[in-house]
Design a protein around this motif. Structure first.
Motif, PDB file in Angstrom:
ATOM      1  N   GLU A 155      35.015  22.625  31.486  1.00 25.56           N
ATOM      2  CA  GLU A 155      35.471  21.506  30.986  1.00 25.56           C
ATOM      3  C   GLU A 155      37.184  21.322  31.073  1.00 25.56           C
ATOM      4  OE1 GLU A 155      34.819  21.862  26.837  1.00 25.56           O
ATOM      5  OE2 GLU A 155      32.402  21.242  27.074  1.00 25.56           O
ATOM      6  N   SER A 181      28.023  31.045  26.986  1.00 22.87           N
ATOM      7  CA  SER A 181      28.849  30.400  26.490  1.00 22.87           C
ATOM      8  C   SER A 181      30.289  30.921  25.866  1.00 22.87           C
ATOM      9  CB  SER A 181      28.290  29.441  25.224  1.00 22.87           C
ATOM     10  OG  SER A 181      29.188  28.995  24.194  1.00 22.87           O
ATOM     11  N   SER A 232      25.896  23.883  24.220  1.00 22.65           N
ATOM     12  CA  SER A 232      24.696  23.568  24.367  1.00 22.65           C
ATOM     13  C   SER A 232      24.125  23.603  25.985  1.00 22.65           C
ATOM     14  CB  SER A 232      24.620  22.105  24.023  1.00 22.65           C
ATOM     15  OG  SER A 232      25.756  21.248  24.675  1.00 22.65           O
ATOM     16  N   LEU A 233      25.313  23.665  26.855  1.00 28.82           N
ATOM     17  CA  LEU A 233      24.747  23.296  28.379  1.00 28.82           C
ATOM     18  C   LEU A 233      24.185  24.678  28.826  1.00 28.82           C
ATOM     19  CD1 LEU A 233      25.245  20.932  29.879  1.00 28.82           C
ATOM     20  CD2 LEU A 233      26.419  20.570  28.123  1.00 28.82           C
ATOM     21  N   SER A 273      34.062  29.691  18.732  1.00 30.65           N
ATOM     22  CA  SER A 273      33.103  28.367  19.140  1.00 30.65           C
ATOM     23  C   SER A 273      32.106  29.035  20.316  1.00 30.65           C
ATOM     24  CB  SER A 273      33.875  27.203  19.398  1.00 30.65           C
ATOM     25  OG  SER A 273      34.847  27.220  18.072  1.00 30.65           O
ATOM     26  N   SER A 314      29.760  28.849  30.976  1.00 30.23           N
ATOM     27  CA  SER A 314      29.834  27.552  30.553  1.00 30.23           C
ATOM     28  C   SER A 314      30.788  27.429  29.320  1.00 30.23           C
ATOM     29  CB  SER A 314      28.547  26.998  29.912  1.00 30.23           C
ATOM     30  OG  SER A 314      28.949  25.448  29.553  1.00 30.23           O
ATOM     31  N   HIS A 315      31.853  26.317  29.448  1.00 31.74           N
ATOM     32  CA  HIS A 315      32.527  26.127  28.294  1.00 31.74           C
ATOM     33  C   HIS A 315      32.011  25.595  27.208  1.00 31.74           C
ATOM     34  CE1 HIS A 315      36.290  26.008  31.158  1.00 31.74           C
ATOM     35  NE2 HIS A 315      36.406  27.286  30.324  1.00 31.74           N
ATOM     36  N   SER A 316      30.894  24.846  27.534  1.00 32.43           N
ATOM     37  CA  SER A 316      29.761  24.185  26.535  1.00 32.43           C
ATOM     38  C   SER A 316      28.939  24.979  25.851  1.00 32.43           C
ATOM     39  CB  SER A 316      29.293  23.017  26.934  1.00 32.43           C
ATOM     40  OG  SER A 316      28.349  22.482  26.219  1.00 32.43           O
TER      41      SER A 316
END
Length: 688
Positions: free
Chosen positions: A222, A192, A171-172, A134, A167-169
């Motif tokens: 997160e 990511s 999209s960020l 992911s 980032s864990h996200s």
């Protein structure tokens, strides 16, 4: 390339393979090829797609094995099943690192669990490092390596600079890049990490740490999984003088298994994360926008070894605008400091009337270059300040050469660090200031958030790593068993008795308290299992009878077999001392206002455990209750040194690998010179 070379392959590959790349550049799986070409990646790019001879006009290979040579980095863009096949092919060929875009693992039920087992087995063999699953990818902008499917990287002229984002996200990373570009900020890399099944945020940042293009790190978190690796990275970053800031989601309640103790409630997930980041020297911001805007400030404001509020001097051309910033700074615990008599005199020598307020309000005079520059120079040299905040009104938009230019000219000259808060919408001024690495803010809340984070940032102060508790089911000790584990904490005299036996002769004086002694009854008062103020043998016999009657009535027939009798003690005040092993960051020691209202007061301070005596003293000093314990308003002074020693003793439960959680509540603080004494204890251990 293999083994330890995965770090170079991750962020500085000489060749990449796009497995499952689409012929359609508008599709998620087609974007990486388009982005790499647009960014001018100088290495080899191999398209792997078994269904096509060409992809986006370039030669396509059916498998990784068909490539002219083994790539440094594979970006796997297929679904989960084919992604696992591709990972195993990467392992067989000796590819050092692979990034996996696919979902279908932890979130996909039984099929996902099977996929997790397969990827975990591959990772355990240690031949291939994996980013994801992911993960939407990563980018090294100075290397032209935009190995990502994030649509934001279609942005023309990607802003290059010194910031590294992890980032864990997924999209960020695009959101931070596009917002940063608007603000005039530049990036060295953006990653990511996705599911962190193998490589974590700490690992990825460590791989970027010695890149000369990287000047600082921004983390979007997160959760706090793999905190040990984040801790190691933070310490290494501090040694290299590269600041780290973090924005963390998840201000949620702690897990249900901790709800039975005050310590678990007080040291919840977000509180523990906050303390962990503080101890790591990571500046935590509470606003997403501040994550970007704090970065230039962190390069100017050095971390400190002792906690401070931070003293800010304010110079402004707009009283109302400055008031907004000042109000928010106070909310964030920052001190607004008035110019000293000496500073006012130096300002007067320049023809500047400082007035008698804490804010130096220049009003219209501040639109003059010489006045604004002089005021900033004087405040930057004044010893009463840690930082100077320059608030600029409408002139920032309409006369930037007058009000903003002084900041540009002074930013690299000696003196206290300073930041600029622009009250109007002034994008031109923002860009000019940001390009010169001047910390600049457009919102009072974000400004205060970032300034507080910078001023409160500490040099990393971490105890030695402690091995986690051994696995196994948990069991609570009864109060008598718990007292036997309190090696270095004084306990009020006590004895345990069988309710069917004759009353014993007490070796300690009355008055006493009687408490039900049952490991299944943790909240004894709620069950009617406590009687206080017992002044003699007859009253003790009656108390035991009451407890034997109350508990079955309150707890569906639960029978009482044992009672603990303990001498009652009075002191200056009551505190809670607790230790628990957080599953992510490790052991935490908690000091709080004690008694039955602990969670209502929420007067609490915590540190990573174990702590030394100096740290324990700082914890005691930080407690609001300490003002009372130290003799406020004629109250007798308590033994604060003995309290600090008790905090150290409880924190050392972190070294007892069978103890999951220990809580002493209350600890009675006796008058100075008489120590402290525990009158209740709750301990849970690993069973088996």
């Amino acid at each position: 390339m293999g083994g330890s070379n995965w770090q170079k392959a991750l962020l500085h590959p000489d060749s990449v393979a796009l497995v499952g790349v689409s012929d359609d550049p508008a599709k998620t799986s087609g974007r990486p090829l388009k982005f790499l070409r647009a960014a001018g990646f100088a290495g080899d790019i191999f398209a792997v797609n078994p269904t096509r001879a060409t992809v986006q006009g370039e030669t396509a290979y059916a498998t990784l094995s068909d490539l002219p040579h083994v790539p440094d980095h594979a970006f796997i863009l297929t679904g989960a099943d084919r992604a696992l096949d591709a990972l195993e092919e990467c392992e067989a060929l000796g590819v050092p690192v692979a990034t996996v875009l696919a979902t279908g693992f932890a979130e996909a039920g039984a099929t996902g669990n099977a996929n997790l087992a397969r990827i975990d087995a591959l990772i355990a063999r240690g031949k291939l490092r994996v980013l994801g699953p992911s993960s939407i990818g990563l980018a090294n902008l100075h290397h032209g390596m935009t190995l990502t499917a994030n649509a934001a990287f279609a942005e023309p002229e990607l802003p290059k600079g010194g910031l590294f984002v992890a980032s864990h996200s997924g999209s960020l990373i695009g959101a931070l890049m596009s917002r940063g570009k608007r603000k005039g900020l530049g990036f060295a890399g953006l990653v990511s990490v996705g599911g962190e099944r193998d490589l974590s945020i700490g690992d990825v940042c460590m791989a970027a740490l010695d890149d000369p293009n990287v000047t600082g790190f921004l983390l979007f978190l997160e959760h706090m999984h793999h905190a040990d690796r984040l801790r190691a990275f933070a310490q290494a970053a501090a040694r290299r003088g590269k600041p780290v800031a973090a924005f963390k989601l998840g201000r949620s309640e702690e897990a249900a298994e901790l709800a039975q103790s005050h310590t678990g409630s007080l040291a919840g997930a977000d509180e523990v994360a906050d303390e962990f980041l503080r101890a790591c020297g990571i500046a935590r911001v509470t606003a997403f926008e501040a994550l970007l805007e704090v970065a230039p400030l962190l390069r100017r404001v050095a971390p400190v070894t002792t906690p401070r509020r931070g003293r800010v001097g304010v110079v402004t051309t707009t009283g109302g605008g400055a008031a907004m910033a000042v109000d928010q700074l106070a909310v964030h615990g920052v001190e607004i400091t008035a110019p000293s008599i000496e500073t006012r005199a130096r300002l007067a020598d320049l023809g500047i009337d400082a007035g008698d307020t804490r804010i130096l309000d220049l009003t219209l005079a501040g639109t003059r270059y010489d006045v604004m520059r002089g005021a900033i120079e004087v405040l930057r040299a004044a010893p009463e300040f840690d930082l100077v905040l320059v608030c600029v009104g409408s002139s920032a938009r309409f006369n930037p050469d007058l009000a903003v230019q002084p900041a540009l000219d002074l930013i690299d000259l000696p003196g206290h660090p300073f930041a600029v808060f622009l009250v109007p919408d002034a994008p031109g001024a923002v860009q000019r200031l940001a390009r010169a690495d001047v910390p600049v803010f457009e919102d009072p809340e974000t400004c205060a958030d970032a300034v507080a984070a910078a001023l409160h940032r500490l040099v990393p102060n971490l105890p030695a790593s402690v091995m986690p508790c051994a696995n196994g089911s948990a069991r609570y000790l009864d109060e008598a068993e718990a007292y036997q584990r309190l090696r270095d904490v004084p306990v009020a005299d006590w004895l345990a008795m069988d309710v069917t036996a004759p009353l014993p002769d007490l070796s300690f004086p009355y008055p006493v308290v009687a408490k039900v002694l049952d490991v299944a009854i943790l909240h004894k008062s709620d069950a009617g299992g406590v009687v206080i103020g017992i002044d003699g043998p007859d009253a003790l016999a009656q108390a035991v009878t009451e407890i034997c009657e109350n508990v079955p009535r309150e707890l569906d027939g639960r029978q009482v077999t044992r009672v603990l009798v303990q001498q009652m003690r009075k002191g200056v005040g009551e505190v809670l001392i607790g230790m628990r092993h957080d599953p992510d960051v490790g052991p935490i020691v908690v000091l709080a206002a004690g008694g039955v209202f602990t969670e209502i007061y929420r007067d609490v301070v915590m540190r990573l455990a174990p702590v030394d005596l100096d740290t324990a003293r700082h914890m005691v000093d930080s407690l609001k209750l300490t003002q009372i314990l130290d003799g406020a308003r004629g109250h007798p002074k308590g033994d604060l040194e003995a309290l600090a020693q008790a905090v150290v003793a409880v924190s050392k439960f972190a070294l007892d690998h069978d103890i999951i959680e220990a809580e002493i509540n209350p600890v009675i603080v006796l008058p100075r010179g008489h120590g402290v004494v525990a009158v209740d204890a709750l301990i849970s251990t690993r069973a088996g």
